[in-house]
Write an enzyme that holds these catalytic residues in place. Sequence first.
Site, short mmCIF file in Angstrom:
data_model
loop_
_atom_site.label_atom_id
_atom_site.label_comp_id
_atom_site.label_asym_id
_atom_site.label_seq_id
_atom_site.Cartn_x
_atom_site.Cartn_y
_atom_site.Cartn_z
N GLU A 1 0.84 -1.20 0.00
CA GLU A 1 0.00 0.00 0.00
C GLU A 1 0.87 1.25 0.00
O GLU A 1 0.40 2.34 0.27
CB GLU A 1 -0.98 -0.01 1.17
N CYS B 1 -2.99 -4.83 4.22
CA CYS B 1 -1.86 -5.67 4.66
C CYS B 1 -1.85 -7.07 4.06
O CYS B 1 -1.00 -7.90 4.42
CB CYS B 1 -1.82 -5.75 6.18
N THR C 1 -11.36 -1.40 14.40
CA THR C 1 -10.44 -2.26 13.65
C THR C 1 -10.28 -3.64 14.30
O THR C 1 -9.69 -4.53 13.71
CB THR C 1 -9.03 -1.62 13.54
N HIS D 1 -1.56 -12.25 10.83
CA HIS D 1 -1.20 -10.86 10.58
C HIS D 1 -0.96 -10.16 11.93
O HIS D 1 -1.60 -10.46 12.93
CB HIS D 1 -2.29 -10.13 9.79
N LYS E 1 -0.03 -7.64 20.20
CA LYS E 1 -1.07 -8.29 21.00
C LYS E 1 -2.10 -9.08 20.18
O LYS E 1 -2.49 -10.18 20.54
CB LYS E 1 -1.81 -7.23 21.83
N ARG F 1 -3.63 -12.96 20.67
CA ARG F 1 -5.01 -13.14 21.12
C ARG F 1 -5.82 -13.98 20.13
O ARG F 1 -6.56 -14.88 20.52
CB ARG F 1 -5.68 -11.77 21.32
N SER G 1 -7.10 -4.77 5.78
CA SER G 1 -8.24 -3.92 6.10
C SER G 1 -9.06 -3.65 4.85
O SER G 1 -8.55 -3.59 3.74
CB SER G 1 -7.75 -2.61 6.70
#
Lengths: 136, 349
Positions: B82, B114, B203, B236, B241, B245, B298
Amino acid sequence: MAEGAVPRFWREIPQRYNLIGNKCNECEKVFFPPRESCPECRRKSMGKMKDFKLSGEGEVLTYTIIYEASEKFEGQAPYPLAIIQLKEGPKITAQIVDCDIEDVKIGMKLKSTFRKIQDDGYVGAIYYGYKFKKRN
Amino acid sequence: MVNIGIVSYGAYIPRFRIKSSDIAKAWGKDPKTITGGLGIIEKSVPSLDQDVATISVESARSALSRCSINPQDIGAIYVGSESHPYAVKPTGTIVAEAVCATPNLTVADYEFACKAGTAAIQTCMALVKSDMIKYGVAIGADTAQAAPGDALEYAASAGGAAFIIGKENVIATINQTCSFTTDTPDFWRREGRKYPAHGGRFTGAPAYFRHITSNAKNLMELTGTKPEDYTFAIFHQPNGKFPVRVAKMLGFTPEQVKQGLLCPVIGNTYSGATMLGLASVLDVAKPSDRVFLTSYGSGAGSDAFDITITDTINQLEKKKAPLVSELIDDKEYVDYATYAKYRDLLYWE
């Protein structure tokens, strides 16, 4: 670059991107940039100059540190500029990157890397080519 | 059945780093809260003479140096990013010329936030499988933009990886791939704008977590696998974090995620993120290891891959190009002022 630089740059892409020089098949001497004929063999070399891709490996023959750079390189100063003895024979002048200026030494082993050289401002073409970095 | 997969790979990460704590200090934020909250210690910074074209070329040359394929046998190059240096003029044309693959090949640039790099892998797989090309090169690379002072500034970094896709001498077979795509405006950059905008906390759940978990489950259903069947899992990594998760939500362990999780030490390389994670895994993977990879872009979408390492990986000349760990360790710190100069945050005429 001045107006008209795009075609000139485009013609030199093989040299700038891939260090394509040439070799006299009469005396085996390698040239960069490529020459129309061999200055040693003269007319005997006509038709015997063949493209030759340099390995990009060499060492620092001598160097200087640029503190007062030209407009397009101001943001990068201070930076080392070296005459590099390539493994295959030719000597070329190029910027050394990814290296502290204190670490540059005569005899330091180098390899070529692909970088942006300059551009024609925010709207013009971008010119890429070779620079050199330390080789372990 | 013909095995389509990765023939070789190469990675590139610029040498400069800036610590998250230094960015936080510049904007009057608490460094500990920022570093701990995002799970990012430092990020890579491109120098003034580096962009997506130079990162892509370095990655592709590394990939070619590790194997013995003739660049003239490359039938396609796709570069996902991008931050392509030109809005109109494909980065792939520069890469193709710089790896001596021109002129008989097809080239295009991809953009899907991404995940543009993994979309490039899928296209190359299809072209190889249909015998339209012998080898395809899929690249994911970015010099990610972030507005000064925005939360993205702690993460947006630079780097990329290239994968040569083919069906001869594959070091890793891609057993299956699938995608999950919706219209979810969580992050975008409008035409002509320098910096992206995002939906803040939006997001997370409806974007990153929904797309990755849905697609990962779809892939495991397609392949009949469970998390414990995999040696490595790559997700990704927009921060340190989220991937940990999402891995836990799906049943993967921190140990499976560790090798492919680079964001804490190089930041979010956007289109390069999962690609560099895969390169890091291939650096250490052994024959029969199984790799689970799920990208996220995204906008929004996710591509998932089920990969098995083959015996051929032992023949790949990995030492002919730097390993991801070597690229991470070769670094030089810059302060915020130098970072601002390198990222063109200081505008003058």
